[in-house]
Design a protein around this motif. Structure first.
Motif, mmCIF file in Angstrom:
data_model
loop_
_atom_site.group_PDB
_atom_site.id
_atom_site.type_symbol
_atom_site.label_atom_id
_atom_site.label_comp_id
_atom_site.label_asym_id
_atom_site.label_seq_id
_atom_site.Cartn_x
_atom_site.Cartn_y
_atom_site.Cartn_z
ATOM 1 N N LEU A 226 45.738 38.008 38.053
ATOM 2 C CA LEU A 226 44.762 38.944 38.888
ATOM 3 C C LEU A 226 46.010 39.342 39.993
ATOM 4 N N ALA A 227 46.799 38.462 40.210
ATOM 5 C CA ALA A 227 47.797 38.652 41.366
ATOM 6 C C ALA A 227 48.670 39.911 40.927
ATOM 7 N N ALA A 228 48.771 40.136 39.821
ATOM 8 C CA ALA A 228 49.794 41.004 39.205
ATOM 9 C C ALA A 228 48.896 42.612 39.253
ATOM 10 N N MET A 229 47.751 42.510 39.506
ATOM 11 C CA MET A 229 46.967 43.817 39.236
ATOM 12 C C MET A 229 47.058 44.555 40.711
ATOM 13 N N LYS A 230 46.995 45.814 40.706
ATOM 14 C CA LYS A 230 46.974 46.642 41.861
ATOM 15 C C LYS A 230 45.925 45.993 43.006
ATOM 16 N N PRO A 231 45.975 46.090 44.180
ATOM 17 C CA PRO A 231 44.936 45.720 45.138
ATOM 18 C C PRO A 231 43.868 46.570 45.020
ATOM 19 N N THR A 232 43.950 47.980 44.566
ATOM 20 C CA THR A 232 43.033 48.882 44.447
ATOM 21 C C THR A 232 42.195 48.736 43.003
ATOM 22 N N ALA A 233 42.741 47.679 42.180
ATOM 23 C CA ALA A 233 42.230 47.790 40.887
ATOM 24 C C ALA A 233 41.103 47.379 40.629
ATOM 25 N N ALA B 253 40.041 36.343 43.860
ATOM 26 C CA ALA B 253 40.827 37.542 44.091
ATOM 27 C C ALA B 253 40.049 38.666 44.711
ATOM 28 N N LEU B 254 38.583 38.622 44.353
ATOM 29 C CA LEU B 254 37.670 39.509 44.942
ATOM 30 C C LEU B 254 37.446 39.318 46.404
ATOM 31 N N ARG B 255 37.051 38.027 46.568
ATOM 32 C CA ARG B 255 36.762 37.676 47.844
ATOM 33 C C ARG B 255 37.792 38.120 48.941
ATOM 34 N N ASP B 256 39.228 37.846 48.643
ATOM 35 C CA ASP B 256 40.236 38.290 49.537
ATOM 36 C C ASP B 256 40.671 39.605 49.245
ATOM 37 N N ARG B 257 39.960 40.430 48.552
ATOM 38 C CA ARG B 257 40.345 41.638 48.486
ATOM 39 C C ARG B 257 41.785 41.789 47.587
ATOM 40 N N ARG B 258 42.098 41.083 46.871
ATOM 41 C CA ARG B 258 43.381 40.993 46.161
ATOM 42 C C ARG B 258 43.243 42.081 45.181
ATOM 43 N N ILE B 259 42.211 42.254 44.357
ATOM 44 C CA ILE B 259 41.759 43.417 43.647
ATOM 45 C C ILE B 259 40.270 44.021 44.280
ATOM 46 N N GLU C 133 29.952 41.606 47.600
ATOM 47 C CA GLU C 133 29.425 43.011 47.373
ATOM 48 C C GLU C 133 30.244 43.813 46.431
ATOM 49 N N ASN C 134 31.397 43.140 46.374
ATOM 50 C CA ASN C 134 32.399 44.064 45.153
ATOM 51 C C ASN C 134 32.310 43.826 43.881
#
Ligand code: DGY
Length: 319
Positions: A221-228, A247-253, A276-277
């Motif tokens: 998940l960390a390797a994915m784009k923050p916009t992915a 990762a979703l909570r911290d908006r890392r994706i 929400e996301n």
């Protein structure tokens, strides 16, 4: 001969089985508890089950007459196929029947997550629609984005085909190359690391096996784009769900669209429900009336063939 069917099925499928066997159907809407299932298979020659039933060695030990297990699904991670093979029990599943319907749902999740449809509907129903404004509920473009397919089997291919209709670029990772996808969809086979790094959308279409359990964890998940956006219509345990939540909570994706979970039904206190996301569906990938009816008929055909000692139309090979 006797057959036990773990859930009510469309009548034509049950009729097909009744033509060759006495059929008992689990009468409740949910799956039979393990003890009830053990009890019911004691004198069964055939078992038609769903992905919610655990068919393992302890169950098989209670089923001395069993000669066929017919699963009404393509995924068979709930069935110990090797244990069945050791006992001479053949196993069938329903590949093909649900391919396009499941790809439709995966693409719907992709679109809903990208364009924030779940969030938008919740907001509208709650009276939160103030006025049109420039960045109100602005999401991500789907067209011309890059889609990374993890598992280019039947459903992955259909997902990619849908994506090409949106002018998406296709990357994929799969144990074997898929020349058809490369030729017809311009798909490029890459390593998982490159796929995660390059993709705007990552969609999982691999079976759950020891090799794919936890395939997408914190590192991936960390390797994915923050916009992915991550889409999972395969099996929940392919993803480390806690890591995904964080990762979703911290908006890392940016977002996710999920149809499957580590535990199903998704417990109502699961933290994913607070976000929400993420768009959440209750494992309905193959849930169209036509497809579920087709799956039931194929499962019935597999069961009948196994009861008659004939080759199954769709047999699962023990690996
Ligand atoms: C399957 O067939 O494995 C699907 O998950 C059912 O929708």
């Amino acid at each position: 001969m006797r057959a036990f069917v773990t859930r009510d099925l469309p009548a034509p499928a049950l009729d097909r089985i009744r033509a060759v066997a006495d059929v008992e159907v689990w009468p409740e809407p949910g799956p039979p508890p393990a003890t009830a299932l053990r009890e019911r298979v004691r004198d069964a020659d055939g078992l038609l089950c769903l992905l919610t039933d655990t068919i393992d060695e302890p169950l098989l030990a209670c089923a001395p007459r069993l000669r066929v297990v017919s699963q009404m699904a393509v995924g068979i991670d709930n069935v110990d196929v090797a244990a069945c093979a050791r006992r001479g029990i053949v196993v069938g599943n329903t590949p093909g029947a649900l391919t396009e319907t499941t790809a439709d749902l995966a693409f719907a999740l992709l679109m809903a997550a990208a364009r924030r449809l779940g969030e938008a509907e919740r907001l509208l129903r709650a009276g939160g629609w103030g006025s049109w404004s420039p960045l109100f509920l602005a999401g991500l473009d789907i067209h011309h984005a890059t889609l990374g397919i993890v598992g280019m089997g039947r459903i992955g291919f259909e997902m990619a085909r849908r994506a090409r209709g949106f002018d998406m670029r296709i990357l994929y990772t799969s144990p074997r190359p898929c020349p058809e996808a490369e030729r017809d969809l311009d798909a490029r086979r890459v390593m998982l690391a490159e796929l995660l790094r390059e993709s705007d959308f990552v969609s999982l279409h691999c079976p759950l096996t020891p090799a794919t359990r936890g395939l997408i964890g914190a590192g991936e998940l960390a390797a994915m784009k923050p916009t992915a956006v991550l889409v999972n219509a395969a099996r929940g345990a392919v993803v480390d769900q806690r890591a995904l939540y964080e990762a979703l909570r911290d908006r890392r994706i940016a977002a996710a669209g999920l149809d499957v979970y580590e535990t199903e039904p998704l417990p109502l206190d699961d933290p994913l429900l607070s976000l929400e996301n993420v768009v959440l569906a209750p494992h309905i990938g193959s849930a169209s009336v036509a497809t579920r009816t087709r799956m039931a008929m194929i499962a019935a055909d597999n069961l009948v063939a196994g009861l008659r000692g004939e080759p199954l139309p769709y047999a699962v090979a023990a690996s």
